[in-house]
Scaffold this motif. Sequence first.
Motif, PDB file in Angstrom:
ATOM      1  N   PHE A  25      12.162   4.056  -0.924  1.00 22.41           N
ATOM      2  CA  PHE A  25      10.821   4.353  -1.417  1.00 22.41           C
ATOM      3  C   PHE A  25      10.293   5.641  -0.812  1.00 22.41           C
ATOM      4  O   PHE A  25      10.330   5.824   0.408  1.00 22.41           O
ATOM      5  CB  PHE A  25       9.851   3.217  -1.063  1.00 22.41           C
ATOM      6  CG  PHE A  25      10.132   1.919  -1.740  1.00 22.41           C
ATOM      7  CD1 PHE A  25       9.777   1.714  -3.061  1.00 22.41           C
ATOM      8  CD2 PHE A  25      10.774   0.899  -1.053  1.00 22.41           C
ATOM      9  CE1 PHE A  25      10.044   0.504  -3.690  1.00 22.41           C
ATOM     10  CE2 PHE A  25      11.049  -0.312  -1.669  1.00 22.41           C
ATOM     11  CZ  PHE A  25      10.686  -0.505  -2.998  1.00 22.41           C
ATOM     12  N   THR A  26       9.820   6.521  -1.675  1.00 24.85           N
ATOM     13  CA  THR A  26       9.027   7.661  -1.219  1.00 24.85           C
ATOM     14  C   THR A  26       7.594   7.165  -1.142  1.00 24.85           C
ATOM     15  O   THR A  26       7.020   6.737  -2.148  1.00 24.85           O
ATOM     16  CB  THR A  26       9.138   8.838  -2.200  1.00 24.85           C
ATOM     17  OG1 THR A  26      10.506   9.212  -2.315  1.00 24.85           O
ATOM     18  CG2 THR A  26       8.301  10.020  -1.718  1.00 24.85           C
ATOM     19  N   ILE A  27       7.010   7.181   0.048  1.00 24.73           N
ATOM     20  CA  ILE A  27       5.753   6.462   0.230  1.00 24.73           C
ATOM     21  C   ILE A  27       4.540   7.393   0.143  1.00 24.73           C
ATOM     22  O   ILE A  27       4.666   8.616   0.041  1.00 24.73           O
ATOM     23  CB  ILE A  27       5.761   5.640   1.535  1.00 24.73           C
ATOM     24  CG1 ILE A  27       5.764   6.539   2.769  1.00 24.73           C
ATOM     25  CG2 ILE A  27       6.959   4.695   1.546  1.00 24.73           C
ATOM     26  CD1 ILE A  27       5.555   5.771   4.072  1.00 24.73           C
ATOM     27  N   LEU A  28       3.360   6.782   0.175  1.00 27.46           N
ATOM     28  CA  LEU A  28       2.109   7.471  -0.119  1.00 27.46           C
ATOM     29  C   LEU A  28       1.896   8.760   0.673  1.00 27.46           C
ATOM     30  O   LEU A  28       1.587   9.799   0.080  1.00 27.46           O
ATOM     31  CB  LEU A  28       0.939   6.507   0.087  1.00 27.46           C
ATOM     32  CG  LEU A  28      -0.458   7.062  -0.179  1.00 27.46           C
ATOM     33  CD1 LEU A  28      -0.609   7.577  -1.605  1.00 27.46           C
ATOM     34  CD2 LEU A  28      -1.507   5.978   0.103  1.00 27.46           C
ATOM     35  N   PRO A  29       2.024   8.784   2.012  1.00 29.14           N
ATOM     36  CA  PRO A  29       1.786  10.050   2.712  1.00 29.14           C
ATOM     37  C   PRO A  29       2.778  11.140   2.336  1.00 29.14           C
ATOM     38  O   PRO A  29       2.433  12.332   2.358  1.00 29.14           O
ATOM     39  CB  PRO A  29       1.894   9.672   4.191  1.00 29.14           C
ATOM     40  CG  PRO A  29       2.650   8.398   4.208  1.00 29.14           C
ATOM     41  CD  PRO A  29       2.280   7.682   2.948  1.00 29.14           C
ATOM     42  N   LEU A  85       0.831  -1.207   0.000  1.00 28.51           N
ATOM     43  CA  LEU A  85       0.000   0.000   0.000  1.00 28.51           C
ATOM     44  C   LEU A  85       0.862   1.253   0.000  1.00 28.51           C
ATOM     45  O   LEU A  85       0.625   2.189  -0.777  1.00 28.51           O
ATOM     46  CB  LEU A  85      -0.914  -0.020   1.223  1.00 28.51           C
ATOM     47  CG  LEU A  85      -1.685   1.267   1.510  1.00 28.51           C
ATOM     48  CD1 LEU A  85      -2.682   1.572   0.389  1.00 28.51           C
ATOM     49  CD2 LEU A  85      -2.399   1.178   2.857  1.00 28.51           C
ATOM     50  N   MET A  86       1.847   1.285   0.865  1.00 29.65           N
ATOM     51  CA  MET A  86       2.633   2.500   1.048  1.00 29.65           C
ATOM     52  C   MET A  86       3.640   2.739  -0.068  1.00 29.65           C
ATOM     53  O   MET A  86       3.978   3.878  -0.381  1.00 29.65           O
ATOM     54  CB  MET A  86       3.356   2.446   2.397  1.00 29.65           C
ATOM     55  CG  MET A  86       2.422   2.617   3.575  1.00 29.65           C
ATOM     56  SD  MET A  86       1.710   4.271   3.603  1.00 29.65           S
ATOM     57  CE  MET A  86       0.251   4.020   4.603  1.00 29.65           C
ATOM     58  N   SER A  87       4.117   1.662  -0.713  1.00 37.80           N
ATOM     59  CA  SER A  87       5.143   1.828  -1.743  1.00 37.80           C
ATOM     60  C   SER A  87       4.595   1.816  -3.158  1.00 37.80           C
ATOM     61  O   SER A  87       5.214   2.362  -4.072  1.00 37.80           O
ATOM     62  CB  SER A  87       6.197   0.719  -1.620  1.00 37.80           C
ATOM     63  OG  SER A  87       5.655  -0.543  -1.984  1.00 37.80           O
ATOM     64  N   GLY A  88       3.452   1.137  -3.378  1.00 34.99           N
ATOM     65  CA  GLY A  88       2.941   0.939  -4.732  1.00 34.99           C
ATOM     66  C   GLY A  88       3.630  -0.196  -5.469  1.00 34.99           C
ATOM     67  O   GLY A  88       3.422  -0.370  -6.672  1.00 34.99           O
ATOM     68  N   TYR A  89       4.428  -0.998  -4.739  1.00 37.30           N
ATOM     69  CA  TYR A  89       5.148  -2.122  -5.332  1.00 37.30           C
ATOM     70  C   TYR A  89       4.682  -3.436  -4.714  1.00 37.30           C
ATOM     71  O   TYR A  89       4.407  -3.503  -3.516  1.00 37.30           O
ATOM     72  CB  TYR A  89       6.660  -1.981  -5.099  1.00 37.30           C
ATOM     73  CG  TYR A  89       7.333  -1.004  -6.016  1.00 37.30           C
ATOM     74  CD1 TYR A  89       7.878  -1.422  -7.225  1.00 37.30           C
ATOM     75  CD2 TYR A  89       7.438   0.339  -5.674  1.00 37.30           C
ATOM     76  CE1 TYR A  89       8.510  -0.526  -8.073  1.00 37.30           C
ATOM     77  CE2 TYR A  89       8.060   1.246  -6.518  1.00 37.30           C
ATOM     78  CZ  TYR A  89       8.595   0.810  -7.724  1.00 37.30           C
ATOM     79  OH  TYR A  89       9.208   1.710  -8.562  1.00 37.30           O
ATOM     80  N   PHE A  90       4.642  -4.495  -5.541  1.00 40.81           N
ATOM     81  CA  PHE A  90       4.367  -5.822  -5.033  1.00 40.81           C
ATOM     82  C   PHE A  90       5.413  -6.222  -3.993  1.00 40.81           C
ATOM     83  O   PHE A  90       6.542  -5.716  -4.001  1.00 40.81           O
ATOM     84  CB  PHE A  90       4.366  -6.850  -6.164  1.00 40.81           C
ATOM     85  CG  PHE A  90       3.227  -6.724  -7.137  1.00 40.81           C
ATOM     86  CD1 PHE A  90       1.913  -6.602  -6.686  1.00 40.81           C
ATOM     87  CD2 PHE A  90       3.457  -6.747  -8.505  1.00 40.81           C
ATOM     88  CE1 PHE A  90       0.860  -6.506  -7.578  1.00 40.81           C
ATOM     89  CE2 PHE A  90       2.404  -6.655  -9.407  1.00 40.81           C
ATOM     90  CZ  PHE A  90       1.100  -6.520  -8.943  1.00 40.81           C
ATOM     91  N   ALA A  91       5.063  -7.185  -3.143  1.00 44.26           N
ATOM     92  CA  ALA A  91       5.966  -7.595  -2.065  1.00 44.26           C
ATOM     93  C   ALA A  91       7.305  -8.097  -2.592  1.00 44.26           C
ATOM     94  O   ALA A  91       8.355  -7.846  -1.996  1.00 44.26           O
ATOM     95  CB  ALA A  91       5.296  -8.658  -1.202  1.00 44.26           C
ATOM     96  N   TYR A  92       7.292  -8.816  -3.726  1.00 43.06           N
ATOM     97  CA  TYR A  92       8.570  -9.326  -4.237  1.00 43.06           C
ATOM     98  C   TYR A  92       9.413  -8.217  -4.861  1.00 43.06           C
ATOM     99  O   TYR A  92      10.564  -8.449  -5.236  1.00 43.06           O
ATOM    100  CB  TYR A  92       8.325 -10.472  -5.224  1.00 43.06           C
ATOM    101  CG  TYR A  92       8.008 -10.090  -6.651  1.00 43.06           C
ATOM    102  CD1 TYR A  92       8.902 -10.369  -7.682  1.00 43.06           C
ATOM    103  CD2 TYR A  92       6.805  -9.463  -6.989  1.00 43.06           C
ATOM    104  CE1 TYR A  92       8.601 -10.048  -8.995  1.00 43.06           C
ATOM    105  CE2 TYR A  92       6.499  -9.147  -8.298  1.00 43.06           C
ATOM    106  CZ  TYR A  92       7.400  -9.436  -9.301  1.00 43.06           C
ATOM    107  OH  TYR A  92       7.101  -9.109 -10.602  1.00 43.06           O
ATOM    108  N   HIS A  93       8.861  -7.014  -4.940  1.00 40.15           N
ATOM    109  CA  HIS A  93       9.610  -5.846  -5.408  1.00 40.15           C
ATOM    110  C   HIS A  93       9.930  -4.860  -4.292  1.00 40.15           C
ATOM    111  O   HIS A  93      10.606  -3.854  -4.546  1.00 40.15           O
ATOM    112  CB  HIS A  93       8.815  -5.111  -6.503  1.00 40.15           C
ATOM    113  CG  HIS A  93       8.924  -5.736  -7.851  1.00 40.15           C
ATOM    114  ND1 HIS A  93       8.037  -5.473  -8.872  1.00 40.15           N
ATOM    115  CD2 HIS A  93       9.829  -6.618  -8.368  1.00 40.15           C
ATOM    116  CE1 HIS A  93       8.374  -6.153  -9.944  1.00 40.15           C
ATOM    117  NE2 HIS A  93       9.470  -6.856  -9.669  1.00 40.15           N
TER     118      HIS A  93
END
Length: 482
Positions: free
Chosen positions: A107-111, A79-87
């Motif tokens: 990662f620059t995350i959603l908030p 959710l926070m990264s926009g990447y699948f877990a394996y990524h």
Amino acid sequence: MKTTLAACFIFLVVCGLVDCNTNERPHILFILADDLGWNDIGYNNPYVFTPTLDALARDGVIFNQSYAQPACTPSRACLMSGYFAYHNGFQTEVMNKWTPNGLSLDFTILPQELKDLGYSTYMVGKWDLGYCKNEYTPNGRGFDHFYGFYTAGEDYYSHKNGKFLDLREDFTPDFDQDGVYSAELFAEKAANYVANHDKNEPMFMYLSLQSVHGPLQVPDKYLDRFNFVSNIGRRMKLGMTTAMDDTVAVVVEAFKEHGLWNNTLLIFLSDNGGPTNEGKDGNNWPLRGSKKTLWEGGTRVVNFVYGTMLEKTGYVNDGMIHIVDWFPTLVHVAGGESDDQDMDGLNVWDTVSKGDPSPRTEFVYNIDVEEDPPYQAIRVGDYKLIHGKAGNPSDWVPPPEDDSLGGIENGRIYKAFTRLFNIIDDPTERNDLSEAMPDKLAEMLARLEELKETTYPVEFVPRTKEEASPKNFGGAYSPGWC
């Protein structure tokens, strides 16, 4: 794979075209339930009492093919990264309270993205993405205000994980809430944030509920409602679910009272399927499997959206959505667009708001190249491939409150092998097609091998209990030890 967004530039361009006030950009209330099973909400199960959630879902859009990861930390990382877990490095395990890292700071995350777009950002509840130093905490990752806990779970009344407190406002531990049930406490704190919010700014509130994760604890007033259920664990789980519904009711009322509701987009989502083990007593009927499995019961999640800005409402949407998609979708709603071409998440706003076909045609349940046997599954179109173990329990578990459905159908699988399902025709995963469709099986295995080439390394490092011990920090789980 760092997420970059030309947020400031886009913000200026957008504001040059429209009036960038809260009327143009909605407030966003993202509610993440913890361990809520497919059959643990009223609109899927008439024995569950969730009137607030049911009304919002009925007047909004219910998503029938919405997916998350099979466990808590990986879903939150997606959710926070926009990447699948394996990524994003969370394909192997969940965060432990002694793990000396968190979701990669690359990662620059959603908030952070929403904050760059002019949003005030608030978080209430469970974090579970690392806390060993300030940079990993909610306040270090884009939230203006945070009230909640860092680790994966705790006592609902003492707010302790084991012997030590895990509850704080921003960086200050809160030792004064012993005996206050967390569903009620988090409702109050979220309502207070709404009350004190500057109405001239758009708000992003991430309400990451402890409910209905274990331990099974609930005030008697909720437990008494379900006296007709003989299974005490299931009775407590149902009571906890109604308590969660009351939390949402309090927060929604705060948005209404302070004039924000008519311009609020609400997303409600579970982080994974319910744990069906005895003593945890979630339910995913008629789906197969449990939390921590790659079966649909572990990964297909309760999800609905409500808001006056939706153009089509009052129906069930069968489009495919994954939790990674909420990152670019909410950034789009906030007035920005991602320029990260590597991001797994897709902008599904037209699917959400208009009912258009989903742009998502495939996703990864999980790819873990570290485990033997492998723990891998993908979805491409109508078909699902499980390669290696899917996880246990893998049963079909009817809800104990409805004895007309019979008992548990044993689906346990202890040997690893490859299975193929048509999830549209067979959403309960009863008909393995791997022998009947060898060409499709080969095609799916080839796609899995192709995807495996982009696996992001697992970043967990050895746990450091002594350095992390809350004894070093006044008795509360705290950053400052890595």
